[in-house]
Write a protein that holds these residues in place. Sequence first.
Motif, PDB file in Angstrom:
ATOM      1  N   ARG A 132       0.866  -1.190   0.000  1.00 18.67           N
ATOM      2  CA  ARG A 132       0.000   0.000   0.000  1.00 18.67           C
ATOM      3  C   ARG A 132       0.894   1.229   0.000  1.00 18.67           C
ATOM      4  O   ARG A 132       1.807   1.349   0.823  1.00 18.67           O
ATOM      5  N   THR A 135      -0.880   8.225   1.767  1.00 15.12           N
ATOM      6  CA  THR A 135      -0.589   9.442   2.533  1.00 15.12           C
ATOM      7  C   THR A 135      -1.047   9.230   3.972  1.00 15.12           C
ATOM      8  O   THR A 135      -1.835   8.328   4.258  1.00 15.12           O
ATOM      9  N   GLU A 242      -3.386   6.820   9.447  1.00 14.05           N
ATOM     10  CA  GLU A 242      -4.075   6.709   8.158  1.00 14.05           C
ATOM     11  C   GLU A 242      -5.262   5.765   8.341  1.00 14.05           C
ATOM     12  O   GLU A 242      -5.691   5.554   9.474  1.00 14.05           O
ATOM     13  N   MET A 243      -5.801   5.215   7.261  1.00 14.24           N
ATOM     14  CA  MET A 243      -7.103   4.565   7.410  1.00 14.24           C
ATOM     15  C   MET A 243      -7.210   3.151   6.833  1.00 14.24           C
ATOM     16  O   MET A 243      -8.319   2.635   6.720  1.00 14.24           O
ATOM     17  N   GLU A 244      -6.109   2.549   6.429  1.00 12.67           N
ATOM     18  CA  GLU A 244      -6.238   1.210   5.814  1.00 12.67           C
ATOM     19  C   GLU A 244      -5.214   0.188   6.288  1.00 12.67           C
ATOM     20  O   GLU A 244      -5.394  -1.012   6.066  1.00 12.67           O
TER      21      GLU A 244
HETATM   22  C1  R2B Z   1      -5.001   8.588   3.934  1.00 11.54           C
HETATM   23  O1  R2B Z   1      -5.636   9.566   3.270  1.00 11.54           O
HETATM   24  C2  R2B Z   1      -7.015   9.237   3.123  1.00 11.54           C
HETATM   25  C3  R2B Z   1      -7.870  10.228   3.863  1.00 11.54           C
HETATM   26  O2  R2B Z   1      -7.647  11.526   3.393  1.00 11.54           O
HETATM   27  C4  R2B Z   1      -7.124   7.822   3.620  1.00 11.54           C
HETATM   28  O3  R2B Z   1      -7.394   6.911   2.594  1.00 11.54           O
HETATM   29  C5  R2B Z   1      -5.821   7.553   4.168  1.00 11.54           C
HETATM   30  O4  R2B Z   1      -5.492   6.389   4.719  1.00 11.54           O
END
Ligand code: R2B
Length: 301
Positions: A132, A135, A242-244
């Motif tokens: 992955r 950002t 971050e989100m994943e």
């Molecule tokens: C980083 O940037 C996104 C949110 O702005 C998100 O997908 C992430 O993990």
Amino acid sequence: MNAAQRMTLNSQLDGNDFLYHIGLSTEDDLAERFSDVKFVCMGGKPERMRNFANLIYDVLGRPKNCEFDTVASGDELELKDLGKAAGRYSFFKVGPVISASHGIGAASMSVILHELLKLTHYAGCTDVTFIRVGTSGGLGIEPGTSILTEQAYTGQVEPFYTQVACGREIKYDSKAPLDVAERLRECARTLGHPAMVGSTLSTNDFFEEQGRLDGALCSYKEKDKMEFIKRCHDKFGIKNMEMESACFIAMCNRANVNCAVICVTIVNRLMGDVISTSHEELKSWEDRPQNIVAEFIRSNA
Ligand code: R2B
Ligand code: URA
């Protein structure tokens, strides 16, 4: 020579499948088209992943085994967005690389990751590395620095990923294997880009779960935010949010595929919440992890 790493997917798959969200089926010559894939690179934005596919095309010296759009003769060849017809995600095949967008958050990312794991399995790929490239918000980190995730934490700062299955919660290991991360750090060093290995907070929300004060709704004050961020940083060694990553690493661990997460920091959350960087600077920061991964692929393809 090392034995091929064996993917461990759902034993109930029977070989007939329609990968609904990417619009491919097991009738689509998957082995012929995709069996040479060694790297699946995923990031949030469709356009960023098209740019990454184009970068790989150049870095690998215009490999033959790519999927192109049919264009009028004389025109430049354009890599085909294989996800376009399904309308959810963009993805591209360029040499031994799939470059795919995954949208925001684990809910969106996990759907295409399921389908790309199955795609590489049906195509008979071996030793595939999933990366992955994204950002993040840094904690006390100079923006522009890339963080290679070692341990991904949930929004509750737990060192695992919680999957709900048939109404039950199951906790899966979200620690990344460090081999690819260390090699990516070497590539960053070669390119002169700042990068470090560290832990990542992986949330289900950009605003409240990351302790932002600028969401439309907010249930806490500046003091609570700073306490949370400092606890993440000081007690858990968390370098970015971050989100994943937790879901991504946990799914790759379960599937027994090699993986890494590399995210550039685009804001220092100890200093503020808003991402007010200019478009040009943001783009140059976003290019860094892409260039690092491209260098890794170039030196391993
Ligand atoms: C980083 O940037 C996104 C949110 O702005 C998100 O997908 C992430 O993990
Ligand atoms: N992505 C996130 O999830 N958080 C940030 O602060 C920046 C990018």
